[in-house]
Design an enzyme around this catalytic site. Sequence first.
Site, PDB file in Angstrom:
ATOM      1  N   CYS B 109      42.102  40.426  27.639  1.00  0.00           N
ATOM      2  CA  CYS B 109      41.557  39.073  27.604  1.00  0.00           C
ATOM      3  C   CYS B 109      40.108  39.217  27.168  1.00  0.00           C
ATOM      4  CB  CYS B 109      41.653  38.393  28.970  1.00  0.00           C
ATOM      5  SG  CYS B 109      40.868  36.765  28.979  1.00  0.00           S
ATOM      6  N   CYS B 112      37.656  36.477  28.972  1.00  0.00           N
ATOM      7  CA  CYS B 112      37.389  36.470  30.415  1.00  0.00           C
ATOM      8  C   CYS B 112      38.214  37.575  31.061  1.00  0.00           C
ATOM      9  CB  CYS B 112      37.612  35.093  31.041  1.00  0.00           C
ATOM     10  SG  CYS B 112      39.139  34.265  30.559  1.00  0.00           S
ATOM     11  N   SER B 113      39.224  37.251  31.850  1.00  0.00           N
ATOM     12  CA  SER B 113      39.983  38.302  32.521  1.00  0.00           C
ATOM     13  C   SER B 113      41.361  37.801  32.917  1.00  0.00           C
ATOM     14  CB  SER B 113      39.226  38.791  33.759  1.00  0.00           C
ATOM     15  OG  SER B 113      38.926  37.678  34.590  1.00  0.00           O
ATOM     16  N   CYS B 114      41.994  37.018  32.042  1.00  0.00           N
ATOM     17  CA  CYS B 114      43.340  36.498  32.296  1.00  0.00           C
ATOM     18  C   CYS B 114      44.304  37.658  32.558  1.00  0.00           C
ATOM     19  CB  CYS B 114      43.835  35.700  31.089  1.00  0.00           C
ATOM     20  SG  CYS B 114      42.851  34.224  30.767  1.00  0.00           S
TER      21      CYS B 114
END
Lengths: 207, 207, 250, 250
Positions: B109, B112-114
Amino acid sequence: MSSLFEYDKDREAASAAKVRALEALLIKKGVLGSDSVDAVLRHFETVAGPFNGARIVARAWVDAEYKARLLEDTPKAIAELQFQGMTGAEGEHMKAVANSVTVHNLIICTLCSCYPWPVLGLPPYWYKDPVFRSRGVREPRAVLREFGVTIPEDKEVKVWDSSAQIRWFVIPERPAHSEHLNEEQLAALVTPEAMMGVALVPSPPPV
Amino acid sequence: MSSLFEYDKDREAASAAKVRALEALLIKKGVLGSDSVDAVLRHFETVAGPFNGARIVARAWVDAEYKARLLEDTPKAIAELQFQGMTGAEGEHMKAVANSVTVHNLIICTLCSCYPWPVLGLPPYWYKDPVFRSRGVREPRAVLREFGVTIPEDKEVKVWDSSAQIRWFVIPERPAHSEHLNEEQLAALVTPEAMMGVALVPSPPPV
Amino acid sequence: MRLQHYLGGLENLGPVNFFEKKVFMAEWEKRIFGIHTVMMAESVHLDKSLPKYPLSEVPTTFKDTWTWASLRIGAESMQPFEYFKYRYYEKWLMGISQFFIDRGYVTAKELETLTEHYRAHPDSPLPEQPNPVLKEQVVRYLHHGDSGLRAPMDEVRFAVGDTVYVADPEAADHTRLPGFLRNKKGTVTEVYPGAFEYFVSTGPDGLDGPQHVYCVSFLASDIWGPDKSEPNTVIYADLFEDYLKPVHSM
Amino acid sequence: MRLQHYLGGLENLGPVNFFEKKVFMAEWEKRIFGIHTVMMAESVHLDKSLPKYPLSEVPTTFKDTWTWASLRIGAESMQPFEYFKYRYYEKWLMGISQFFIDRGYVTAKELETLTEHYRAHPDSPLPEQPNPVLKEQVVRYLHHGDSGLRAPMDEVRFAVGDTVYVADPEAADHTRLPGFLRNKKGTVTEVYPGAFEYFVSTGPDGLDGPQHVYCVSFLASDIWGPDKSEPNTVIYADLFEDYLKPVHSM
């Protein structure tokens, strides 16, 4: 605003101790003398500094022929004034650029912090900061507006990015209503910011 | 290496005090109950975590038809297993992609940090770090080599960058010499890294 | 655009810190993660998302929308160089604290004073005020999630196999369009069924109301150039319809 | 290329911190600035630069080349995100300390131990060991500088008025070519007399031995595009000859 550069006390104390330890070790090992660093700092109080640039600019304002010579061959024209150390460190190859009714100049160093030490001394923190270095070449007019300087669209903006030998400085425009001032009084009006191109020289207060 | 993420004690203590103050104030103001945050953390110990993903992968390894259904309609195939919370937070729209002899998959991702919480739990720090997010899309093969995984040039690398609804996870290849293992034993071999595509599943030690 | 939107593709960053497999580097990070997740579970938008939660029955004083977008806006709108000074959950703590101050739930002074208290007395307990109904909603939310899925729109602009170009809309504070894909050419590989609501408008960036989402594939060589890309590598990204332009519009 | 080579042109950075006119934010910064400048004044390359200093007569144990390049390499070779975590002179302190450790002048342990001592006793004095001959060299250096100017080379490749393209050499650790100018078109406005020695090789980046330097002008619209640039704006940069390509080579 200045908080961007202000760190907490612990961090500053750690750096202060580290640099003192480094200097002490280098003195002990014979790399430095205990009077070496002070000699450097004294140079920027007495020999190299914006007081030189201000006097050069004032001379250019009162003497059009001097100004022409300064733009034509900057080191040679500076040498006429017989200041000390004018071809010294970071001034080996300087060049003056002049603001006019049609042109506004700005100096910058996007890769590091090149700066004409003999005539301007050492650069302020914002000049070394990545924000100025990023924005100054992309939106110099917006940056200048933040500093209170609005450049009309029909006036050309020239940005000078130091990446090799030349160290530029700006001869700002002489302010209006300054006819009654002598060279020394004029020099007192010239700020480092004006010689970097981020400020204009304001008119003196009416007599 | 992990020092990149380890900060000094003062900084951690300041953050710890601030978050505790925030939680205390939010409890007092009625935004949270004093049991709310613990309920969240418990969920990731018992309901959502890589233990789910490992069991899904193991099932796909032992049942080719299940694997086909999993790739065709991931939520529906996961629902067959009757785990809890499999369409819960950050798992509303999951999709499995399968490694094979011709394809290696990597999830990332960049914005962000999906991450697919129900099947993998919460992502490790390196996955959230800007270094992985920058390099994973530009040089996935180089990144994989650092993790000890060399992908031959003739094998395609597919990188899946989450930027809308889908949360991907990888079905790694079943390791060689694992014919004698049952589904539960196979699940024990599957690491979160393998289901992110940065590791392979090693063969079990010879019996 | 901000640097944090362009992370994908930056060069010469050195090794990935793969060995740090921890999810939380410090105990305190668990608390801010938990606070954020509770906020998502009691966000007022949940009566519009799927499943429709009976939020009016949950006793909470929280009366705002809090989605991933809210958290992302905090990090993405940071001064770009500041972004790199803070660890992942430090940014969460900064953004979430500021949100509660800005929206008037707590004052900066209250937070500062109580922080000093806990700094001096780290073991001093939290107030004991359980909220079982809220806890139930948190558990429900974690189990059933929060989907923006909607009925499909009348017109689906692209089909599988279409060549598309990625738009380059203005994006100051928040976007779901990775910088490295902007102005690049890709191929639609999947049209997801239904339309998706992002719940938060991204302004000039373009997300506002439900729209179709596509999976689009990009050859690495089309993104980084043939000389600077690895061979045989394809990047897939899910892109909202507003981020895509048909090839003839170029 | 590293992010720090591409600073010029990054967007959405917020206001310049113009109000901070200080040169040094803390007293300790003066000391590292001074140490660096003394190192420049006793660098072994000074018997090749102009003026040729009688360095063999200066009593110092420093036996290395130390130029601006040495300092810049330290900052430019940092992990890019780390670069933004440190203030300007913090980076100097890190780079210079590491140099003295790497070159064996001091050990990491010595430095650490003495740092702890000064941390506990901040007012404890420095050793008293003046070096008047070195001091004289420092003053001389500050007054007369250190120029890489050389006789002009036989062939000057470009003339005033020439259109040139900027090259895009590999640059990992150090370059004097700003990222935002790479692959852009400019016009030579001045050919500086003589050739210039950079004293330090930049490896694949290309600087090695004396070469001509040109002042090249670029229209802002040619760099940032007509829609994203300010009107009537020209950027001038001094570029080493190796960074320039004739227009017909494109």
